[in-house]
Every structure is written in C-alpha cells, then in structure tokens.
Design a protein around this motif. Structure first.
Motif, PDB file in Angstrom:
ATOM      1  N   LYS A  48       0.636  -1.458   0.127  1.00 58.21           N
ATOM      2  CA  LYS A  48      -0.200  -0.464   0.057  1.00 58.21           C
ATOM      3  C   LYS A  48       0.815   1.600  -0.265  1.00 58.21           C
ATOM      4  N   ARG A  49       1.749   1.463   1.057  1.00 56.15           N
ATOM      5  CA  ARG A  49       2.981   2.473   0.807  1.00 56.15           C
ATOM      6  C   ARG A  49       3.816   2.878  -0.093  1.00 56.15           C
ATOM      7  N   GLY A  81       2.678   1.763  -3.721  1.00 54.37           N
ATOM      8  CA  GLY A  81       1.161   1.744  -4.367  1.00 54.37           C
ATOM      9  C   GLY A  81       1.231   0.742  -6.088  1.00 54.37           C
ATOM     10  N   THR A 134       8.696   6.422  -0.396  1.00 49.48           N
ATOM     11  CA  THR A 134       7.836   6.760   0.559  1.00 49.48           C
ATOM     12  C   THR A 134       7.966   5.550   1.953  1.00 49.48           C
TER      13      THR A 134
END
Length: 104
Positions: A63-64, A66, A101
């Motif tokens: 998720k972090r 993408g 990120t």
C-alpha cells in the motif's frame, strides 16, 4: 537504498525488515543495524499468529509503495522478527520509490 536495507535483485529488490507485531499502530520506524545488516524497522498491529503479522507487513508495504499485494512477498523469516521481503519491479524505478515512501 534505505541506508543498505534494500538491495537490487533480478526482477526487483530485496528488503531486510525487522518486524514488531502487536504494536499500537502500523508504521515505519526507521532503519536499524542488525546482525544481518541494516533493516527497515516496521511495526504492525497484527498478532504473530497464523501468518497474520507477515500478511499485515506485506500488505502495508504494498500500500505504501502503491503496488499490488502480489508484488510484495515474504521471501525469508516467516517465524522470525528478521525478514526478507521481495518487491517485484524494475530496480531503477523501485529504488527511488522506496527512498521516498518508506522513510518514517
């Protein structure tokens, strides 16, 4: 990359992680020196039972970054706090993405 916690591999990157389960929140804590070398320190709220903490780790990283969940897999350390995660993709694209990120 990430102070040595990530290394290039064929088809992606390998990321050393030191995982802390049963934390108050899921977050990146920084990079820590370990016996295996530098590792990204991550805490997750999931318990370390039946692979829940490992699944939470890979889902959080995907998720972090993408990425799809299938692109972030646990390669080693299923029952240890010290893990190796494989991230599928072009290393030249993933390296700056990791740096931007996954910093706390």
């Amino acid at each position: 990359m990430l102070d040595g916690a990530a290394t290039r591999a064929e088809g992606g990157l390998r990321l050393r992680v030191k995982l802390t389960p049963k934390a108050g929140r899921t977050a990146v804590q920084g990079v820590e020196a370990t016996g295996q070398g530098p590792a990204l320190k991550v805490q997750v709220t999931a318990v370390p039972e039946k692979g829940r903490a490992n699944a939470a780790l890979t889902a959080f990283l995907a998720k972090r970054l993408g990425l799809a969940k299938r692109d972030v897999t646990l390669e080693a350390g299923a029952t240890s706090r010290h893990k190796t995660v494989f991230i599928v993709g072009a290393p030249d694209v993933l390296a700056p993405l990791l740096e931007s990120t996954l910093r706390p």
